[in-house]
Design a protein around this motif. Structure first.
Motif, PDB file in Angstrom:
ATOM      1  N   GLU A  65       0.834  -1.205   0.000  1.00 50.96           N
ATOM      2  CA  GLU A  65       0.000   0.000   0.000  1.00 50.96           C
ATOM      3  C   GLU A  65       0.867   1.253   0.000  1.00 50.96           C
ATOM      4  O   GLU A  65       0.553   2.231  -0.685  1.00 50.96           O
ATOM      5  N   LEU A  66       1.958   1.228   0.744  1.00 50.01           N
ATOM      6  CA  LEU A  66       2.864   2.374   0.775  1.00 50.01           C
ATOM      7  C   LEU A  66       3.458   2.615  -0.610  1.00 50.01           C
ATOM      8  O   LEU A  66       3.572   3.757  -1.055  1.00 50.01           O
ATOM      9  N   VAL A  67       3.799   1.542  -1.295  1.00 46.88           N
ATOM     10  CA  VAL A  67       4.345   1.665  -2.647  1.00 46.88           C
ATOM     11  C   VAL A  67       3.314   2.293  -3.581  1.00 46.88           C
ATOM     12  O   VAL A  67       3.636   3.214  -4.339  1.00 46.88           O
ATOM     13  N   SER A  68       2.085   1.826  -3.521  1.00 44.62           N
ATOM     14  CA  SER A  68       1.060   2.380  -4.410  1.00 44.62           C
ATOM     15  C   SER A  68       0.737   3.833  -4.060  1.00 44.62           C
ATOM     16  O   SER A  68       0.464   4.639  -4.949  1.00 44.62           O
ATOM     17  N   ARG A  69       0.809   4.191  -2.788  1.00 38.68           N
ATOM     18  CA  ARG A  69       0.494   5.574  -2.379  1.00 38.68           C
ATOM     19  C   ARG A  69       1.615   6.550  -2.735  1.00 38.68           C
ATOM     20  O   ARG A  69       1.408   7.762  -2.707  1.00 38.68           O
ATOM     21  N   THR A  70       2.794   6.021  -3.048  1.00 36.96           N
ATOM     22  CA  THR A  70       3.914   6.888  -3.430  1.00 36.96           C
ATOM     23  C   THR A  70       4.234   6.788  -4.914  1.00 36.96           C
ATOM     24  O   THR A  70       5.288   7.243  -5.350  1.00 36.96           O
ATOM     25  N   GLU A  71       3.322   6.209  -5.681  1.00 40.31           N
ATOM     26  CA  GLU A  71       3.531   6.119  -7.125  1.00 40.31           C
ATOM     27  C   GLU A  71       3.655   7.525  -7.698  1.00 40.31           C
ATOM     28  O   GLU A  71       2.885   8.424  -7.367  1.00 40.31           O
ATOM     29  N   GLY A  72       4.645   7.721  -8.543  1.00 40.63           N
ATOM     30  CA  GLY A  72       4.881   9.026  -9.140  1.00 40.63           C
ATOM     31  C   GLY A  72       5.785   9.921  -8.319  1.00 40.63           C
ATOM     32  O   GLY A  72       6.127  11.013  -8.754  1.00 40.63           O
ATOM     33  N   TYR A  73       6.171   9.469  -7.137  1.00 46.32           N
ATOM     34  CA  TYR A  73       7.105  10.258  -6.332  1.00 46.32           C
ATOM     35  C   TYR A  73       8.488  10.195  -6.983  1.00 46.32           C
ATOM     36  O   TYR A  73       8.916   9.155  -7.471  1.00 46.32           O
ATOM     37  N   SER A  74       9.191  11.299  -6.972  1.00 45.06           N
ATOM     38  CA  SER A  74      10.560  11.327  -7.492  1.00 45.06           C
ATOM     39  C   SER A  74      11.512  10.741  -6.446  1.00 45.06           C
ATOM     40  O   SER A  74      11.113  10.523  -5.287  1.00 45.06           O
ATOM     41  N   CYS A  75      12.733  10.513  -6.850  1.00 43.87           N
ATOM     42  CA  CYS A  75      13.743  10.027  -5.891  1.00 43.87           C
ATOM     43  C   CYS A  75      13.897  11.015  -4.740  1.00 43.87           C
ATOM     44  O   CYS A  75      14.023  10.615  -3.586  1.00 43.87           O
ATOM     45  N   SER A  76      13.853  12.287  -5.063  1.00 49.50           N
ATOM     46  CA  SER A  76      13.963  13.322  -4.028  1.00 49.50           C
ATOM     47  C   SER A  76      12.766  13.270  -3.082  1.00 49.50           C
ATOM     48  O   SER A  76      12.924  13.406  -1.860  1.00 49.50           O
ATOM     49  N   ASP A  77      11.582  13.062  -3.632  1.00 47.57           N
ATOM     50  CA  ASP A  77      10.380  12.952  -2.805  1.00 47.57           C
ATOM     51  C   ASP A  77      10.486  11.767  -1.852  1.00 47.57           C
ATOM     52  O   ASP A  77      10.147  11.871  -0.673  1.00 47.57           O
ATOM     53  N   LEU A 118       4.040  10.416   5.273  1.00 46.39           N
ATOM     54  CA  LEU A 118       3.259  10.560   4.047  1.00 46.39           C
ATOM     55  C   LEU A 118       2.171  11.623   4.193  1.00 46.39           C
ATOM     56  O   LEU A 118       1.834  12.317   3.226  1.00 46.39           O
ATOM     57  N   LYS A 119       1.652  11.798   5.395  1.00 46.76           N
ATOM     58  CA  LYS A 119       0.635  12.822   5.638  1.00 46.76           C
ATOM     59  C   LYS A 119       1.186  14.227   5.382  1.00 46.76           C
ATOM     60  O   LYS A 119       0.441  15.141   5.054  1.00 46.76           O
ATOM     61  N   ASN A 120       2.492  14.387   5.573  1.00 45.13           N
ATOM     62  CA  ASN A 120       3.120  15.701   5.467  1.00 45.13           C
ATOM     63  C   ASN A 120       3.930  15.880   4.190  1.00 45.13           C
ATOM     64  O   ASN A 120       4.732  16.803   4.091  1.00 45.13           O
ATOM     65  N   SER A 121       3.763  14.984   3.239  1.00 41.49           N
ATOM     66  CA  SER A 121       4.534  15.107   2.003  1.00 41.49           C
ATOM     67  C   SER A 121       3.623  14.881   0.805  1.00 41.49           C
ATOM     68  O   SER A 121       2.540  14.321   0.933  1.00 41.49           O
ATOM     69  N   LYS A 122       4.088  15.322  -0.329  1.00 43.57           N
ATOM     70  CA  LYS A 122       3.353  15.092  -1.563  1.00 43.57           C
ATOM     71  C   LYS A 122       4.341  15.064  -2.723  1.00 43.57           C
ATOM     72  O   LYS A 122       5.494  15.475  -2.584  1.00 43.57           O
ATOM     73  N   ARG A 123       3.868  14.589  -3.842  1.00 47.36           N
ATOM     74  CA  ARG A 123       4.719  14.514  -5.026  1.00 47.36           C
ATOM     75  C   ARG A 123       5.095  15.907  -5.500  1.00 47.36           C
ATOM     76  O   ARG A 123       4.289  16.830  -5.418  1.00 47.36           O
ATOM     77  N   SER A 124       6.279  15.999  -6.029  1.00 44.94           N
ATOM     78  CA  SER A 124       6.712  17.286  -6.559  1.00 44.94           C
ATOM     79  C   SER A 124       6.636  17.319  -8.083  1.00 44.94           C
ATOM     80  O   SER A 124       6.872  18.356  -8.693  1.00 44.94           O
ATOM     81  N   VAL A 125       6.294  16.177  -8.693  1.00 44.08           N
ATOM     82  CA  VAL A 125       6.245  16.074 -10.144  1.00 44.08           C
ATOM     83  C   VAL A 125       4.820  15.704 -10.556  1.00 44.08           C
ATOM     84  O   VAL A 125       4.259  14.728 -10.061  1.00 44.08           O
TER      85      VAL A 125
END
Length: 79
Positions: A2-14, A57-64
């Motif tokens: 679930e963590l992997v799917s919720r971070t889909e599209g995150y950059s390496c920096s994210d 994850l609550k405090n972060s989001k994708r940058s791309v």
């Protein structure tokens, strides 16, 4: 998974930011600076837990954006 799917599209920096924030979870659970400073041994510090990643994850989001990811993929295919 679930963590992997919720971070889909995150950059390496994210992802680096997400993991860094999660790594601070054990320190945050101690309380304030005084509690951290008075810790007698790092062995008394709890391990990083999955909940630390969820909190991060609550405090972060994708940058791309999706559009930008699509443009990167198109550019990569051209090269």
């Amino acid at each position: 998974e679930e963590l992997v799917s919720r971070t889909e599209g995150y950059s390496c920096s994210d992802l680096t930011f997400l993991c860094s924030e999660a790594a601070f979870g054990p320190l945050r659970s101690l309380g304030g600076v005084n509690e951290i400073a008075s810790l007698e041994s790092k062995d008394l510090l709890r391990p990083i837990l999955v909940d630390d990643f969820w909190n991060s994850l609550k405090n972060s989001k994708r940058s791309v954006s999706n559009r930008m990811l699509q443009r990167y993929e198109e550019w990569e295919m051209e090269c």
